[in-house]
Design a protein around this motif. Structure first.
Motif, PDB file in Angstrom:
ATOM      1  N   GLY A 145       9.795  -7.374  28.238  1.00  9.50           N
ATOM      2  CA  GLY A 145       9.403  -7.201  26.839  1.00  9.50           C
ATOM      3  C   GLY A 145       8.615  -5.926  26.611  1.00  9.50           C
ATOM      4  O   GLY A 145       8.725  -5.304  25.550  1.00  9.50           O
ATOM      5  N   VAL A 146       7.832  -5.518  27.594  1.00 11.33           N
ATOM      6  CA  VAL A 146       7.097  -4.250  27.492  1.00 11.33           C
ATOM      7  C   VAL A 146       8.097  -3.096  27.440  1.00 11.33           C
ATOM      8  O   VAL A 146       7.961  -2.169  26.634  1.00 11.33           O
ATOM      9  N   LEU A 147       9.122  -3.162  28.288  1.00 14.21           N
ATOM     10  CA  LEU A 147      10.144  -2.112  28.310  1.00 14.21           C
ATOM     11  C   LEU A 147      10.902  -2.063  26.984  1.00 14.21           C
ATOM     12  O   LEU A 147      11.162  -0.980  26.452  1.00 14.21           O
ATOM     13  N   LEU A 148      11.232  -3.234  26.443  1.00  9.43           N
ATOM     14  CA  LEU A 148      11.940  -3.277  25.159  1.00  9.43           C
ATOM     15  C   LEU A 148      11.087  -2.702  24.035  1.00  9.43           C
ATOM     16  O   LEU A 148      11.592  -1.973  23.172  1.00  9.43           O
ATOM     17  N   LYS A 149       9.806  -3.009  24.037  1.00 13.57           N
ATOM     18  CA  LYS A 149       8.899  -2.485  23.011  1.00 13.57           C
ATOM     19  C   LYS A 149       8.852  -0.956  23.086  1.00 13.57           C
ATOM     20  O   LYS A 149       8.933  -0.273  22.054  1.00 13.57           O
ATOM     21  N   LEU A 150       8.737  -0.416  24.292  1.00 12.10           N
ATOM     22  CA  LEU A 150       8.688   1.037  24.440  1.00 12.10           C
ATOM     23  C   LEU A 150      10.015   1.689  24.042  1.00 12.10           C
ATOM     24  O   LEU A 150      10.029   2.765  23.439  1.00 12.10           O
ATOM     25  N   CYS A 151      11.121   1.024  24.356  1.00 14.63           N
ATOM     26  CA  CYS A 151      12.433   1.532  23.919  1.00 14.63           C
ATOM     27  C   CYS A 151      12.502   1.552  22.394  1.00 14.63           C
ATOM     28  O   CYS A 151      12.974   2.530  21.807  1.00 14.63           O
ATOM     29  N   ASP A 152      12.035   0.487  21.755  1.00 13.92           N
ATOM     30  CA  ASP A 152      12.079   0.420  20.296  1.00 13.92           C
ATOM     31  C   ASP A 152      11.169   1.477  19.669  1.00 13.92           C
ATOM     32  O   ASP A 152      11.527   2.081  18.654  1.00 13.92           O
ATOM     33  N   GLU A 153      10.011   1.708  20.261  1.00  8.67           N
ATOM     34  CA  GLU A 153       9.120   2.758  19.747  1.00  8.67           C
ATOM     35  C   GLU A 153       9.779   4.124  19.854  1.00  8.67           C
ATOM     36  O   GLU A 153       9.781   4.898  18.897  1.00  8.67           O
ATOM     37  N   CYS A 154      10.332   4.425  21.022  1.00  7.43           N
ATOM     38  CA  CYS A 154      10.983   5.723  21.218  1.00  7.43           C
ATOM     39  C   CYS A 154      12.175   5.863  20.275  1.00  7.43           C
ATOM     40  O   CYS A 154      12.325   6.881  19.589  1.00  7.43           O
ATOM     41  N   GLY A 155      13.009   4.838  20.216  1.00  3.07           N
ATOM     42  CA  GLY A 155      14.187   4.882  19.351  1.00  3.07           C
ATOM     43  C   GLY A 155      13.829   5.028  17.890  1.00  3.07           C
ATOM     44  O   GLY A 155      14.472   5.779  17.149  1.00  3.07           O
ATOM     45  N   GLY A 156      12.786   4.323  17.449  1.00  4.13           N
ATOM     46  CA  GLY A 156      12.351   4.424  16.055  1.00  4.13           C
ATOM     47  C   GLY A 156      11.844   5.812  15.709  1.00  4.13           C
ATOM     48  O   GLY A 156      12.097   6.328  14.611  1.00  4.13           O
ATOM     49  N   ILE A 157      11.143   6.444  16.649  1.00  5.58           N
ATOM     50  CA  ILE A 157      10.674   7.809  16.415  1.00  5.58           C
ATOM     51  C   ILE A 157      11.857   8.764  16.323  1.00  5.58           C
ATOM     52  O   ILE A 157      11.918   9.615  15.429  1.00  5.58           O
ATOM     53  N   VAL A 158      12.811   8.614  17.235  1.00  6.39           N
ATOM     54  CA  VAL A 158      14.003   9.476  17.223  1.00  6.39           C
ATOM     55  C   VAL A 158      14.737   9.325  15.889  1.00  6.39           C
ATOM     56  O   VAL A 158      15.115  10.319  15.255  1.00  6.39           O
ATOM     57  N   ALA A 159      14.941   8.089  15.444  1.00  2.96           N
ATOM     58  CA  ALA A 159      15.658   7.839  14.188  1.00  2.96           C
ATOM     59  C   ALA A 159      14.898   8.425  12.996  1.00  2.96           C
ATOM     60  O   ALA A 159      15.491   9.056  12.118  1.00  2.96           O
ATOM     61  N   SER A 160      13.585   8.209  12.949  1.00  2.00           N
ATOM     62  CA  SER A 160      12.789   8.752  11.840  1.00  2.00           C
ATOM     63  C   SER A 160      12.775  10.273  11.856  1.00  2.00           C
ATOM     64  O   SER A 160      12.812  10.908  10.798  1.00  2.00           O
ATOM     65  N   ARG A 161      12.745  10.862  13.036  1.00  2.00           N
ATOM     66  CA  ARG A 161      12.809  12.327  13.132  1.00  2.00           C
ATOM     67  C   ARG A 161      14.127  12.845  12.576  1.00  2.00           C
ATOM     68  O   ARG A 161      14.159  13.858  11.895  1.00  2.00           O
ATOM     69  N   HIS A 162      15.216  12.150  12.913  1.00  2.00           N
ATOM     70  CA  HIS A 162      16.525  12.593  12.432  1.00  2.00           C
ATOM     71  C   HIS A 162      16.608  12.466  10.915  1.00  2.00           C
ATOM     72  O   HIS A 162      17.024  13.394  10.226  1.00  2.00           O
ATOM     73  N   ALA A 163      16.217  11.309  10.406  1.00  2.00           N
ATOM     74  CA  ALA A 163      16.358  11.033   8.971  1.00  2.00           C
ATOM     75  C   ALA A 163      15.241  11.665   8.145  1.00  2.00           C
ATOM     76  O   ALA A 163      15.396  11.860   6.946  1.00  2.00           O
ATOM     77  N   ARG A 164      14.105  11.936   8.789  1.00  2.19           N
ATOM     78  CA  ARG A 164      12.884  12.348   8.081  1.00  2.19           C
ATOM     79  C   ARG A 164      12.539  11.332   7.001  1.00  2.19           C
ATOM     80  O   ARG A 164      12.085  11.651   5.910  1.00  2.19           O
ATOM     81  N   ARG A 165      12.771  10.065   7.367  1.00  2.72           N
ATOM     82  CA  ARG A 165      12.491   8.894   6.534  1.00  2.72           C
ATOM     83  C   ARG A 165      12.016   7.785   7.459  1.00  2.72           C
ATOM     84  O   ARG A 165      12.307   7.820   8.659  1.00  2.72           O
TER      85      ARG A 165
END
Length: 161
Positions: A36-56
């Motif tokens: 679950g710790v690994l999944l949380k860190l994956c979701d944090e990284c993925g969410g940052i990547v997505a927000s960076r791309h969309a700038r939303r």
């Protein structure tokens, strides 16, 4: 969103490596890092990547797949590499590769692979358009096509009872 906000962006524009030193509070009863710790860190990284791309703001829609290859141990440095692989109209697929580094030997182990999907949100928290990907090379074009196929499968599962 104004049309200038939808200019194509490269994979490199939003790519990220998130690092975290694994401490005892991250461990499970077996003494390895809790999944679950690994999944949380994956979701944090993925969410940052997505927000960076969309700038939303971007929210998780689905975790397409997660594969645990090797355990992660307390005392290792975890590296979560995230990059956009596919974008649709409002959705973005992020590929995540997790590695664990032994700080004393320098050995790096590929521990996890995952695909998370995010949707960009407008000011009313509704899905909104995202910029297209400016694919720079054959590898990015291949990853995009693979992501497009995964998206077709995801959408087909949504419409089956």
């Amino acid at each position: 969103m104004t049309p200038t906000d939808l200019r194509p962006r490269t994979v490199a524009d939003s790519a990220l490596t998130l690092t975290q030193f694994m401490q005892p509070e991250h461990s499970n009863s077996l003494g390895t890092v809790h999944g679950g710790v690994l999944l949380k860190l994956c979701d944090e990284c993925g969410g940052i990547v997505a927000s960076r791309h969309a700038r939303r703001p971007a929210v998780t829609v689905t975790v397409d797949s997660v594969t645990f290859h090797q355990p992660v141990y307390v005392g290792q440095l975890l590296l979560v590499h995230g990059r956009i692989t596919y974008v649709g109209r409002t959705s973005m697929e992020v590929e995540l590769r997790v590695e664990a580094e032994n700080l004393l030997t320098g050995e790096i182990t590929h521990t996890n692979s995952a695909y998370f999907v995010y949707v960009a949100l407008d000011d009313q928290l509704r899905p909104t358009a995202v910029p297209p990907l400016d694919l720079q090379n054959d590898e990015e074009r291949r990853r995009f096509e693979e992501g497009r196929r995964r998206q077709e499968i995801r959408l087909s599962r949504r419409h089956t009872p």
